[in-house]
Design an enzyme around this catalytic site. Structure first.
Site, mmCIF file in Angstrom:
data_model
loop_
_atom_site.group_PDB
_atom_site.id
_atom_site.type_symbol
_atom_site.label_atom_id
_atom_site.label_comp_id
_atom_site.label_asym_id
_atom_site.label_seq_id
_atom_site.Cartn_x
_atom_site.Cartn_y
_atom_site.Cartn_z
ATOM 1 N N LYS A 65 38.956 35.211 38.279
ATOM 2 C CA LYS A 65 38.186 35.841 39.502
ATOM 3 C C LYS A 65 36.865 35.029 39.734
ATOM 4 C CE LYS A 65 40.618 39.957 39.919
ATOM 5 N NZ LYS A 65 40.539 41.444 40.039
ATOM 6 N N GLY A 239 46.204 52.064 37.954
ATOM 7 C CA GLY A 239 45.457 51.249 39.176
ATOM 8 C C GLY A 239 46.380 50.986 40.388
#
Length: 276
Positions: A65, A239
């Site tokens: 990321k 999540g």
């Protein structure tokens, strides 16, 4: 058919292809979405190859990321603030980087899980790309305090220095796991890769205030959630909802239509329960 992908290392466990396929059916969009395993030293080459094959956009997962942020030729404001990118859109010669993780987390907590953040004491575990991606959206919910801790204290302190100007009225502190003795939090969010690596974190049970909520950005019955349960926490979640919500935001960026995420999340939860 427009082509999209998830790029990461590892990716074989990901539910993202299932989620985007469900979004495409629901919105009657014609597209393909697949998982692409990138070598740890070959992220940029993997992205460029996918573009040459006709790729329109990509989601980026661990550990790329922050590297994706450098690869982008243009960043949205939330990606710039995060310093991390989880969504790339290829527009002619441009690579537009965005970050939908934060809105995904906040929407899952507040809307799907009815866990308010305003006026509460929040603990964020980890200081990598996952943590960077959610800090600014968390500040926007106006918790009374937000504490970032990390195994390497210096990284947590660097994160505090970078994001302190955006904390607003939220008391923003940083430290190491060893600094948590005697502190209690209403919401504890695990943004480390420990669950992915099947590791437990060196945390004291006392960090959970009465009626605290424990949340792991990874999905499944993770070591973090198992530990929170053993510490007496009854309100907890993995999540999966964050994954669905950030995917819905990415899908809307790419396709110009926002899918009904709650329906897809419910289907995934039911399928997971039926599989035992």
């Amino acid at each position: 058919m427009d082509r999209y992908a998830l790029i990461g290392h590892p990716v074989e466990h990901s539910k993202s292809p299932l989620i985007h396929a469900a979004f495409a059916r629901q919105t009657r969009q014609k597209l393909s979405y697949r998982a692409l395993l990138a070598p740890l030293d070959g992220f940029s080459d993997t992205v460029q190859m996918f573009r040459k094959e006709g790729g329109h956009g990509a989601n980026i997962t661990v550990p790329f990321k922050i590297e994706a942020c450098s690869l982008a030729t243009r960043l949205t404001e939330r990606a710039r603030l995060a310093g991390a990118v989880n969504t790339l859109t290829f527009v002619n010669d441009a690579v537009v980087g965005d970050n939908t993780d934060g809105i995904g987390l906040v929407r899952d907590l507040i809307v799907n899980l009815a866990c308010p953040l305003a006026g509460r004491h929040v603990l964020l575990l980890g200081a990598g790309g996952a943590a960077r991606g959610v800090l600014f959206p968390l500040f926007q919910t106006k918790p009374v305090s937000l504490t970032v801790v990390n195994r390497t204290v210096e990284r947590a302190q660097e994160l505090r220095a970078a994001f302190a100007p955006y904390a607003g009225q939220t008391a923003f502190t940083a430290g190491g796991f060893q600094d948590l003795d005697g502190w209690e939090f209403d919401v504890v969010i695990n943004a480390t890769s420990a669950s992915l690596e099947n590791e437990t974190l060196p945390l004291p049970n006392s960090i959970f205030a009465p009626n605290a909520f424990a949340y792991d950005m990874m999905y499944g019955d993770t070591p973090f959630l198992a530990w929170a349960r053993s510490a007496g926490v009854t309100q907890l979640s993995d999540g999966l909802g964050m994954l669905v919500e950030q995917a819905a935001e990415s899908f809307a960026l790419w396709r110009g239509v926002r899918p009904k995420s709650a329906r897809v999340l419910r289907e995934l939860r039911e399928k997971s329960a039926s599989n035992g």
